[in-house]
Design an enzyme around this catalytic site. Sequence first.
Site, PDB file in Angstrom:
ATOM      1  N   ASN A  11       0.585  -1.218   0.195  1.00 13.66           N
ATOM      2  CA  ASN A  11      -0.055   0.074  -0.191  1.00 13.66           C
ATOM      3  C   ASN A  11       0.761   1.124   0.009  1.00 13.66           C
ATOM      4  OD1 ASN A  11      -2.419  -1.829   0.092  1.00 13.66           O
ATOM      5  ND2 ASN A  11      -2.027  -2.027   2.428  1.00 13.66           N
ATOM      6  N   TYR A  23      -1.127   9.523   6.627  1.00 19.72           N
ATOM      7  CA  TYR A  23       0.551   9.715   5.662  1.00 19.72           C
ATOM      8  C   TYR A  23       0.661  10.415   4.943  1.00 19.72           C
ATOM      9  CZ  TYR A  23      -0.713   4.935   6.455  1.00 19.72           C
ATOM     10  OH  TYR A  23      -1.317   3.746   7.698  1.00 19.72           O
ATOM     11  N   HIS A  80       3.532  -5.837  11.532  1.00 21.47           N
ATOM     12  CA  HIS A  80       3.333  -6.119  12.525  1.00 21.47           C
ATOM     13  C   HIS A  80       3.667  -7.988  12.679  1.00 21.47           C
ATOM     14  CE1 HIS A  80       2.417  -2.487  12.605  1.00 21.47           C
ATOM     15  NE2 HIS A  80       1.763  -1.777  11.422  1.00 21.47           N
ATOM     16  N   LEU A 101       5.634   6.337   8.417  1.00 23.46           N
ATOM     17  CA  LEU A 101       5.239   7.618   7.987  1.00 23.46           C
ATOM     18  C   LEU A 101       4.961   7.883   9.803  1.00 23.46           C
ATOM     19  CD1 LEU A 101       4.444   6.365   4.848  1.00 23.46           C
ATOM     20  CD2 LEU A 101       5.332   8.922   4.980  1.00 23.46           C
ATOM     21  N   SER A 102       3.812   7.855   9.766  1.00 23.54           N
ATOM     22  CA  SER A 102       3.088   7.503  10.770  1.00 23.54           C
ATOM     23  C   SER A 102       3.366   6.598  12.527  1.00 23.54           C
ATOM     24  CB  SER A 102       1.382   6.850  10.732  1.00 23.54           C
ATOM     25  OG  SER A 102       1.583   5.324  11.103  1.00 23.54           O
TER      26      SER A 102
END
Length: 147
Positions: A11, A23, A80, A101-102
């Site tokens: 993604n 993002y 994850h 990014l986050s």
Amino acid sequence: MKKILILNGPNINMLGIREPGVYGSQSLANIEENLNTIAETLLLELTFFQSNHEGEIIDQIHKAFGNMNGILINPAAFTHYSYAIRDAISAVNIPTVEVHLSNIHQRESFRHQSVTAPVVIGQISGFGAYSYELGLRALHNKLIEKR
Ligand code: DQA
């Protein structure tokens, strides 16, 4: 010239379109262009690869063995749960920096765990597109420290 593989997971090809509030508005092409500009000043040669498929990312990590001096990776959702990507990073033993990014620790609880974090030098999370720049500079610093 040190060679760095810049890997992006699923993604990430949708950056700019995908949840810009989370993002940011930069596309992956924008981020890659910026990294290339920085790489020139640091005398790094970058190779970019993005895939939505776990096995393709693992293949790239394997190919990096003996060919790349460092890896900068945003494993995206694979962060994850992909023990396979974690094992690949561990197998090739190439200095690797993980970026997001986050700020994954501020978000849903399933994002708090990174299965790749224990096998990388360090993780940079929460600075948007700038996380990549910070990650590249951090990796460069480690590589020159090693000389
Ligand atoms: C991400 C965070 C992940 O939780 C998410 O699945 C992504 C992107 C980030 O860069 O913030 O796809 O790795």
